[in-house]
Design an enzyme around this catalytic site. Structure first.
Site, PDB file in Angstrom:
ATOM      1  N   SER A  31      36.761  35.459  40.193  1.00  0.00           N
ATOM      2  CA  SER A  31      37.322  35.369  38.836  1.00  0.00           C
ATOM      3  C   SER A  31      38.839  35.301  38.803  1.00  0.00           C
ATOM      4  O   SER A  31      39.445  35.584  37.780  1.00  0.00           O
ATOM      5  CB  SER A  31      36.832  36.547  38.001  1.00  0.00           C
ATOM      6  OG  SER A  31      35.419  36.535  37.923  1.00  0.00           O
ATOM      7  N   GLY A  32      39.470  34.948  39.923  1.00  0.00           N
ATOM      8  CA  GLY A  32      40.882  34.599  39.859  1.00  0.00           C
ATOM      9  C   GLY A  32      41.895  35.495  40.550  1.00  0.00           C
ATOM     10  O   GLY A  32      43.095  35.260  40.397  1.00  0.00           O
ATOM     11  N   LYS A  33      41.483  36.487  41.347  1.00  0.00           N
ATOM     12  CA  LYS A  33      42.471  37.340  42.008  1.00  0.00           C
ATOM     13  C   LYS A  33      43.260  36.573  43.061  1.00  0.00           C
ATOM     14  O   LYS A  33      44.489  36.602  43.069  1.00  0.00           O
ATOM     15  CB  LYS A  33      41.809  38.556  42.682  1.00  0.00           C
ATOM     16  CG  LYS A  33      41.292  39.596  41.713  1.00  0.00           C
ATOM     17  CD  LYS A  33      40.667  40.782  42.439  1.00  0.00           C
ATOM     18  CE  LYS A  33      39.546  40.371  43.359  1.00  0.00           C
ATOM     19  NZ  LYS A  33      38.432  39.645  42.719  1.00  0.00           N
TER      20      LYS A  33
ATOM     21  N   GLY B 230      29.946  37.789  54.785  1.00  0.00           N
ATOM     22  CA  GLY B 230      31.081  38.383  54.065  1.00  0.00           C
ATOM     23  C   GLY B 230      30.983  39.866  53.777  1.00  0.00           C
ATOM     24  O   GLY B 230      30.908  40.690  54.687  1.00  0.00           O
TER      25      GLY B 230
ATOM     26  N   ARG C 138      33.720  29.959  51.680  1.00  0.00           N
ATOM     27  CA  ARG C 138      34.953  30.740  51.840  1.00  0.00           C
ATOM     28  C   ARG C 138      35.835  30.232  52.967  1.00  0.00           C
ATOM     29  O   ARG C 138      35.371  29.546  53.871  1.00  0.00           O
ATOM     30  CB  ARG C 138      34.591  32.197  52.146  1.00  0.00           C
ATOM     31  CG  ARG C 138      33.758  32.890  51.078  1.00  0.00           C
ATOM     32  CD  ARG C 138      34.589  33.784  50.205  1.00  0.00           C
ATOM     33  NE  ARG C 138      33.881  34.212  49.012  1.00  0.00           N
ATOM     34  CZ  ARG C 138      34.410  35.061  48.119  1.00  0.00           C
ATOM     35  NH1 ARG C 138      35.615  35.562  48.302  1.00  0.00           N
ATOM     36  NH2 ARG C 138      33.737  35.397  47.034  1.00  0.00           N
TER      37      ARG C 138
ATOM     38  N   ASN D 243      49.609  30.300  34.406  1.00  0.00           N
ATOM     39  CA  ASN D 243      49.479  31.739  34.158  1.00  0.00           C
ATOM     40  C   ASN D 243      50.838  32.435  34.268  1.00  0.00           C
ATOM     41  O   ASN D 243      51.010  33.566  33.833  1.00  0.00           O
ATOM     42  CB  ASN D 243      48.467  32.367  35.122  1.00  0.00           C
ATOM     43  CG  ASN D 243      47.061  31.837  34.882  1.00  0.00           C
ATOM     44  OD1 ASN D 243      46.737  31.404  33.769  1.00  0.00           O
ATOM     45  ND2 ASN D 243      46.220  31.855  35.908  1.00  0.00           N
TER      46      ASN D 243
ATOM     47  N   ASN E  80      43.715  33.477  43.435  1.00  0.00           N
ATOM     48  CA  ASN E  80      44.562  32.450  42.825  1.00  0.00           C
ATOM     49  C   ASN E  80      45.796  33.041  42.169  1.00  0.00           C
ATOM     50  O   ASN E  80      46.894  32.513  42.319  1.00  0.00           O
ATOM     51  CB  ASN E  80      43.752  31.615  41.834  1.00  0.00           C
ATOM     52  CG  ASN E  80      42.975  30.532  42.560  1.00  0.00           C
ATOM     53  OD1 ASN E  80      43.482  29.446  42.782  1.00  0.00           O
ATOM     54  ND2 ASN E  80      41.765  30.849  42.999  1.00  0.00           N
TER      55      ASN E  80
HETATM   56  P1  GTP Z   1      36.741  37.276  45.142  1.00  0.00           P
HETATM   57  O1  GTP Z   1      37.526  36.837  46.329  1.00  0.00           O
HETATM   58  O2  GTP Z   1      35.293  36.893  45.192  1.00  0.00           O
HETATM   59  O3  GTP Z   1      36.900  38.725  44.786  1.00  0.00           O
HETATM   60  O4  GTP Z   1      37.269  36.387  43.865  1.00  0.00           O
HETATM   61  P2  GTP Z   1      38.740  36.144  43.294  1.00  0.00           P
HETATM   62  O5  GTP Z   1      38.935  37.063  42.132  1.00  0.00           O
HETATM   63  O6  GTP Z   1      39.755  36.152  44.363  1.00  0.00           O
HETATM   64  O7  GTP Z   1      38.633  34.671  42.661  1.00  0.00           O
HETATM   65  P3  GTP Z   1      39.464  33.340  43.032  1.00  0.00           P
HETATM   66  O8  GTP Z   1      40.921  33.490  42.783  1.00  0.00           O
HETATM   67  O9  GTP Z   1      39.056  32.882  44.369  1.00  0.00           O
HETATM   68  O10 GTP Z   1      38.902  32.349  41.932  1.00  0.00           O
HETATM   69  C1  GTP Z   1      37.536  32.052  41.832  1.00  0.00           C
HETATM   70  C2  GTP Z   1      37.329  30.760  41.151  1.00  0.00           C
HETATM   71  O11 GTP Z   1      37.958  30.760  39.865  1.00  0.00           O
HETATM   72  C3  GTP Z   1      37.902  29.589  41.923  1.00  0.00           C
HETATM   73  O12 GTP Z   1      36.998  28.518  41.888  1.00  0.00           O
HETATM   74  C4  GTP Z   1      39.171  29.277  41.167  1.00  0.00           C
HETATM   75  O13 GTP Z   1      39.516  27.923  41.289  1.00  0.00           O
HETATM   76  C5  GTP Z   1      38.859  29.676  39.736  1.00  0.00           C
HETATM   77  N1  GTP Z   1      40.087  30.102  39.030  1.00  0.00           N
HETATM   78  C6  GTP Z   1      41.038  30.958  39.495  1.00  0.00           C
HETATM   79  N2  GTP Z   1      42.069  31.072  38.620  1.00  0.00           N
HETATM   80  C7  GTP Z   1      41.767  30.281  37.573  1.00  0.00           C
HETATM   81  C8  GTP Z   1      42.433  29.974  36.338  1.00  0.00           C
HETATM   82  O14 GTP Z   1      43.524  30.442  36.031  1.00  0.00           O
HETATM   83  N3  GTP Z   1      41.790  29.107  35.493  1.00  0.00           N
HETATM   84  C9  GTP Z   1      40.574  28.567  35.804  1.00  0.00           C
HETATM   85  N4  GTP Z   1      40.015  27.737  34.924  1.00  0.00           N
HETATM   86  N5  GTP Z   1      39.924  28.813  36.954  1.00  0.00           N
HETATM   87  C10 GTP Z   1      40.502  29.667  37.829  1.00  0.00           C
HETATM   88 MN    MN Z   2      39.535  36.382  46.462  1.00  0.00          MN
HETATM   89 MN    MN Z   3      36.555  40.476  45.926  1.00  0.00          MN
END
Ligand code: GTP
Ligand code: MN
Ligand code: MN
Length: 606
Positions: A275-277, A223, A390, A517, A279
């Site tokens: 941490s949720g981006k 990655g 991933r 959200n 999603n």
């Molecule tokens: P990178 O791609 O590593 O930069 O991460 P990201 O910020 O895109 O994180 P992503 O959205 O993939 O979420 C990471 C994890 O957090 C996943 O396992 C999700 O299921 C969880 N997650 C995302 N949004 C939420 C939320 O609103 N609530 C909870 N409880 N978990 C969440």
């Molecule tokens: Mn991501």
């Molecule tokens: Mn990232």
């Protein structure tokens, strides 16, 4: 040697197009390539034109590096298993290299002197590709005709890297013209070498290559360490250049939210890795919102480049696909991601069941005949999928893409959201009173670490603006730059702090998150568009008043807990971040100290 290289690439469509538009850049490219080619042991050369995906897949399957998934349920999708110790970004091996001193990059970075770093690279790369093939992957970040786009060329011996780049980046002959016309590119050199983690280096040289930047990465194929277009170029090298040129390259997602009136508002969110981006960028509004005519449209899920245009920041997505976290992606949490990854997807380090369908924690019931990410029968003692497993999926597989995704000038951003995993203190949502106080929110981010980087998970650490792992210069200067940006903009985005991860006494999440959200997003839109005016003022900023906050089916008691501004806790937090701020010495802006003291004294008086 240049002649030799010339004859090796002369049939390439990319190079022929490139030489039509810009002979001198073509000459330079050949020189760059030949230097590396000689160093790594004169391997075969193959230029990636953009249409060879099936060949690449076939080769990887032949070498037993890819497993084909169920062709009915996951057409043209494959599983790749990385080396079990090469599963995440490695921050301790990531260096910013300059000819100055460590002070150039500040206390949050590892630093090496440029000459010393080049020597390390030489020693490790000498002959590293003897008998192998060197793939030349030209790529373009941003819409093809965007004035804000940037080109790059990654040289690699890993077909897994090549396939990933084909999934998530615009590659090949279509990039020849924009690269030639931009008259520059970021040079990325990657080698698998022995995958020896003791000799793993991800080296960034932002000043080299005529100030365009060079990246050298070896002994890792994973990655953010190896797909050099992503974290290395689009965040680190780009941030360096952004500061010089007056724009921003941020670890942010961006979506447009269309209201029933037809009005579209774009917001961006900086949350640390895992941490949720992704999603939030794929947020499917709850059914009653959808029925009423609300929907969301994705611009970017990980990185956003933002340029000031007529007093407003406009964001583009430098990427062309997703490299998303698999675990906990499900039809319940993120149906739109589940739909997108059903085709043309490369999975890394997930489990696979007897029907050759992918599986990870939080997806569904444990299926029959499950094999874990290491290739062993699943017996429940270890995870089925690696926590940082991933999916690599082309962006066009996502059905709710923004109409502005290919807009060369991007779309205007109305709000910035900062947030991260924080089980205590941080409320569900608060709005900064001003840009400067919003910058303080960002600078103060202290959040739990995740599996996206090698190291301990769940430890609180400072991660300002979710950029700690990606900020290539002194973070104190970044804060200064951020403050200046706010002054330069006529309509700066409003800044928010969000936290989906606050927990109750028994350790469960207080807020349901995911599609819910939308309620928070709706409040933000009401605020930035001037329709919600009765927010509650606190020393930290504004929080929703429960009368004008549509929070769905959550009970009032939980809402009060979620929105609590804990005076003592915040005073403690200000004390805790102080040494971190102080570690930047004179690089830390006086103005931000002033803001810090203002907030502190308001809290004391409250
Ligand atoms: P990178 O791609 O590593 O930069 O991460 P990201 O910020 O895109 O994180 P992503 O959205 O993939 O979420 C990471 C994890 O957090 C996943 O396992 C999700 O299921 C969880 N997650 C995302 N949004 C939420 C939320 O609103 N609530 C909870 N409880 N978990 C969440
Ligand atoms: Mn991501
Ligand atoms: Mn990232």
């Amino acid at each position: 040697q240049k002649k030799e290289i010339e004859s090796l690439v002369k049939d390439s469509v990319f190079f022929r197009a490139m030489s039509n538009y810009n002979t001198s850049l073509m000459e330079r490219t050949l020189r760059d390539i030949s230097e590396y080619w000689v160093l790594v042991g004169k391997p075969d050369i193959k230029v990636i034109e953009g249409y060879e995906e099936q060949d690449v897949i076939n080769r990887l399957v032949e070498e037993n590096l890819l497993i084909k998934m169920n062709d009915t349920e996951y057409p043209n999708s494959y599983l790749y298993r990385s080396a079990p110790f090469d599963v995440a970004r490695s921050e301790k091996d990531t260096y910013i290299c300059t000819r100055g001193s460590h002070d150039d990059v500040g206390p949050t970075n590892y630093w090496l002197n440029t000459d010393e770093a080049i020597e390390i690279a030489r020693t490790n790369l000498e002959g590293a590709m003897k008998g192998k093939t060197l793939y030349i992957v030209p790529y373009w970040l941003g819409p093809i005709d965007s004035p804000f786009g940037q080109g790059g060329i990654e040289l690699t011996d890993s077909l897994y890297v090549v396939l990933n780049l084909m999934k998530i980046t615009r590659v090949g002959r279509v990039t020849a013209k924009p690269i030639a016309l931009s008259n520059s590119y970021v040079l990325g050199m990657h080698a698998t070498a022995d995958l020896n983690p003791e000799k793993r280096y991800i080296l960034h040289f932002p000043d080299e290559n005529d100030g365009m930047g060079t990246v050298i990465s070896f002994n890792t194929n994973y990655g953010g360490n190896a797909l050099l277009s992503k974290k290395c170029h689009a965040l680190r090298i780009a941030s360096f250049r952004a500061k010089r040129e007056g724009w921003m390259a941020e670890h942010m997602m961006m979506i447009g939210i269309r209201e029933p009136t037809g009005r579209m508002t774009y917001i961006s969110g900086a949350f640390p890795s895992s941490s949720g981006k992704t999603n939030l960028s794929m947020l499917q509004p709850p059914d009653d919102f959808l029925k009423a005519g609300w929907d969301t449209y994705l611009v970017s899920d990980d990185i956003t480049w933002m340029h000031p245009v007529n007093g407003q920041l406009r964001g583009i997505n430098p990427e062309y696909g997703f490299f998303g976290v698999a675990p906990h992606t499900s039809y319940k949490t993120n149906p739109r991601a589940m739909d997108a990854i059903k085709r043309n997807t490369l999975f890394t380090n997930v489990g696979i069941d007897s029907r050759k369908c992918p599986y990870w924690e939080g997806m569904s019931e444990v299926p029959e005949g499950l094999i874990d990410w290491r290739g062993k029968p699943f017996d429940g003692t270890d995870k089925a999928a690696h926590p940082n497993s991933r999916f690599s999926t082309p962006i066009k597989e996502y059905r709710n893409l923004s109409p502005d995704y290919e807009n060369p000038n991007g779309a205007p951003v109305s709000a910035f959201l900062f947030g991260g995993r924080r089980s205590d203190l941080m409320p569900l949502i608060m709005e900064a009173r001003s840009w400067d106080e919003g910058v303080l929110f960002g600078a103060m981010q202290r959040v739990e670490t995740t599996a996206a980087a090698i190291g301990k998970v769940g430890e609180l650490r400072n991660d300002p603006m979710a950029m700690r792992p990606f900020m290539p210069y002194n973070m104190g200067d970044y804060f200064k730059y951020y403050l200046e940006m706010g002054k330069k903009l006529e309509k700066p985005p409003r800044i928010y702090n969000v936290n989906w991860f606050r927990k109750n006494e028994s350790g469960g999440f207080l807020w349901p998150g995911y599609s819910q959200n939308m309620y928070v997003v709706k409040w933000i839109l009401g605020r930035v568009n001037g329709e919600i005016t009765d927010a509650v003022e606190t020393p930290m900023g504004y929080v929703p008043s429960l009368d004008s906050f549509d929070y769905g089916t959550i009970d009032k008691n939980t809402m009060n807990q979620l929105l609590l501004i804990d005076r003592k806790g915040f005073l403690e937090e200000l004390k805790t971040v102080r040494p971190f701020f102080e570690s930047f010495g004179s690089h830390f802006p006086d103005e931000l100290w002033e803001t810090y003291y203002n907030v502190k004294s308001r809290l004391e008086k409250w």
